[in-house]
Design a protein around this motif. Structure first.
Motif, short mmCIF file in Angstrom:
data_model
loop_
_atom_site.label_atom_id
_atom_site.label_comp_id
_atom_site.label_asym_id
_atom_site.label_seq_id
_atom_site.Cartn_x
_atom_site.Cartn_y
_atom_site.Cartn_z
N ASN A 1 39.17 119.35 -4.88
CA ASN A 1 38.76 119.17 -2.78
C ASN A 1 37.87 118.11 -3.58
OD1 ASN A 1 40.12 121.65 -1.97
ND2 ASN A 1 38.75 122.81 -3.20
N SER A 2 38.24 117.20 -3.06
CA SER A 2 37.64 115.71 -3.32
C SER A 2 37.82 114.44 -2.21
CB SER A 2 37.45 115.59 -4.49
OG SER A 2 38.83 114.93 -4.75
N PHE A 3 36.60 114.02 -1.86
CA PHE A 3 36.67 112.57 -0.82
C PHE A 3 37.41 111.64 -2.48
CE2 PHE A 3 33.31 113.83 1.54
CZ PHE A 3 34.70 115.07 2.53
N VAL A 4 38.10 110.31 -2.35
CA VAL A 4 38.55 109.36 -2.67
C VAL A 4 37.60 108.01 -2.21
CG1 VAL A 4 40.67 108.43 -2.14
CG2 VAL A 4 39.46 107.75 -4.19
N ILE A 5 37.34 107.19 -3.07
CA ILE A 5 36.49 105.91 -2.01
C ILE A 5 37.00 104.92 -2.97
CG2 ILE A 5 34.10 104.57 -2.21
CD1 ILE A 5 32.58 107.11 -2.44
N ILE A 6 37.79 103.48 -2.76
CA ILE A 6 38.76 102.59 -3.30
C ILE A 6 38.19 101.44 -2.62
CG2 ILE A 6 40.60 101.75 -2.85
CD1 ILE A 6 41.30 103.82 -1.78
N PHE A 7 37.55 100.78 -4.21
CA PHE A 7 37.39 99.59 -4.25
C PHE A 7 38.15 98.59 -4.16
CE2 PHE A 7 34.37 103.14 -5.61
CZ PHE A 7 33.42 102.69 -4.88
N GLN A 8 37.26 96.78 -3.66
CA GLN A 8 38.40 96.09 -4.72
C GLN A 8 38.08 95.61 -5.90
OE1 GLN A 8 40.60 94.26 -2.28
NE2 GLN A 8 39.65 96.00 -0.28
N ASN A 9 37.13 95.50 -6.80
CA ASN A 9 36.71 95.25 -7.94
C ASN A 9 35.89 96.99 -8.92
OD1 ASN A 9 33.67 94.90 -7.89
ND2 ASN A 9 35.01 92.52 -6.84
N GLU A 10 35.81 97.10 -9.97
CA GLU A 10 35.29 97.36 -10.80
C GLU A 10 34.05 97.14 -11.10
OE1 GLU A 10 35.59 100.88 -12.92
OE2 GLU A 10 37.79 99.96 -12.56
N GLU A 11 33.59 96.22 -10.64
CA GLU A 11 32.44 95.85 -10.62
C GLU A 11 30.96 96.96 -9.79
OE1 GLU A 11 30.03 92.13 -9.66
OE2 GLU A 11 31.24 91.79 -11.76
N ASP A 12 32.30 96.89 -8.43
CA ASP A 12 31.71 97.87 -7.40
C ASP A 12 32.32 99.22 -7.70
OD1 ASP A 12 31.06 94.96 -5.81
OD2 ASP A 12 32.36 95.25 -5.46
N CYS A 13 32.02 99.24 -7.94
CA CYS A 13 32.76 100.70 -8.06
C CYS A 13 31.86 101.59 -9.29
CB CYS A 13 34.33 100.99 -8.86
SG CYS A 13 34.55 102.86 -9.37
N GLU A 14 31.33 100.26 -10.00
CA GLU A 14 30.71 101.14 -11.27
C GLU A 14 29.52 101.24 -10.90
OE1 GLU A 14 29.58 102.43 -15.18
OE2 GLU A 14 31.93 101.83 -13.95
N SER A 15 28.98 100.08 -9.99
CA SER A 15 27.41 100.07 -9.59
C SER A 15 27.36 101.84 -8.33
CB SER A 15 27.23 98.64 -8.33
OG SER A 15 26.56 98.66 -7.33
N LEU A 16 28.21 101.77 -7.23
CA LEU A 16 27.93 102.92 -6.67
C LEU A 16 28.75 103.84 -6.62
CD1 LEU A 16 30.16 101.07 -3.37
CD2 LEU A 16 27.94 102.22 -3.33
N PHE A 17 28.97 104.38 -8.31
CA PHE A 17 29.56 105.20 -9.28
C PHE A 17 27.89 106.17 -9.28
CE2 PHE A 17 29.05 108.12 -12.65
CZ PHE A 17 29.64 108.82 -12.55
N PHE A 18 27.08 104.79 -9.66
CA PHE A 18 25.68 105.29 -9.77
C PHE A 18 24.37 105.71 -8.43
CE2 PHE A 18 26.80 103.90 -13.84
CZ PHE A 18 26.31 104.61 -14.78
N ILE A 19 25.28 104.45 -7.88
CA ILE A 19 24.54 105.42 -6.45
C ILE A 19 25.05 107.01 -5.68
CG2 ILE A 19 24.36 104.78 -3.85
CD1 ILE A 19 24.60 101.94 -4.58
#
Length: 140
Positions: free
Chosen positions: A39-57
């Motif tokens: 049971n989850s939402f997925v957040i899709i990004f354009q690049n890996e560093e945005d994904c890493e940054s928002l993971f910690f947020i």
């Protein structure tokens, strides 16, 4: 500002772009992870560093129990997709306003995560040694 798409994860879906999953059911709602939850939402990004940054947020919002005020349901509380979208976008922008401070915070969190993993491994080794000594002591 980073661009991302938030939607409900469907089991079996494979995402080609960088992404992360956020649990949407139970008292751990809002918990981010790289592997999918049922049971989850997925957040899709354009690049890996945005994904890493928002993971910690997302991780910091989950740790501070930010999502508890948005949970609905009496037996198994859950987080609604519109509520998540409405709150996650402005909150992530707010937390990334000072980009340098955000980068420092992410670096500190990564270091703490690494140290925690090392500490857990050390504790497992200590427990293994304790068991071995006690086993030898009892076998005499």
């Amino acid at each position: 500002m980073t661009n991302f798409i938030i939607k409900t994860h469907r089991v079996g879906t494979i995402y080609s772009k960088p992404h992360l999953f956020v649990l949407n059911k139970g008292m751990n709602s809002g918990k981010p992870q790289k592997e999918p939850f049922t049971n989850s939402f997925v957040i899709i990004f354009q690049n890996e560093e945005d994904c890493e940054s928002l993971f910690f947020i997302a991780y910091s919002l989950w740790q501070t129990k930010f999502w508890h005020q948005h949970l609905v349901g009496s037996v198994i509380p859950f987080l609604r997709l519109p509520d998540f979208k409405k709150e996650f976008n402005p909150q992530s922008r707010l937390m990334m306003v000072e980009h340098e401070q955000h980068q420092k915070n992410v670096a500190a969190l990564k270091l703490l995560e690494k140290k925690e993993k090392q500490y857990k491994e050390d504790m497992m080794l200590i427990n293994d040694l304790r068991r071995a000594i006690l086993y030898r002591y009892c076998r005499k």
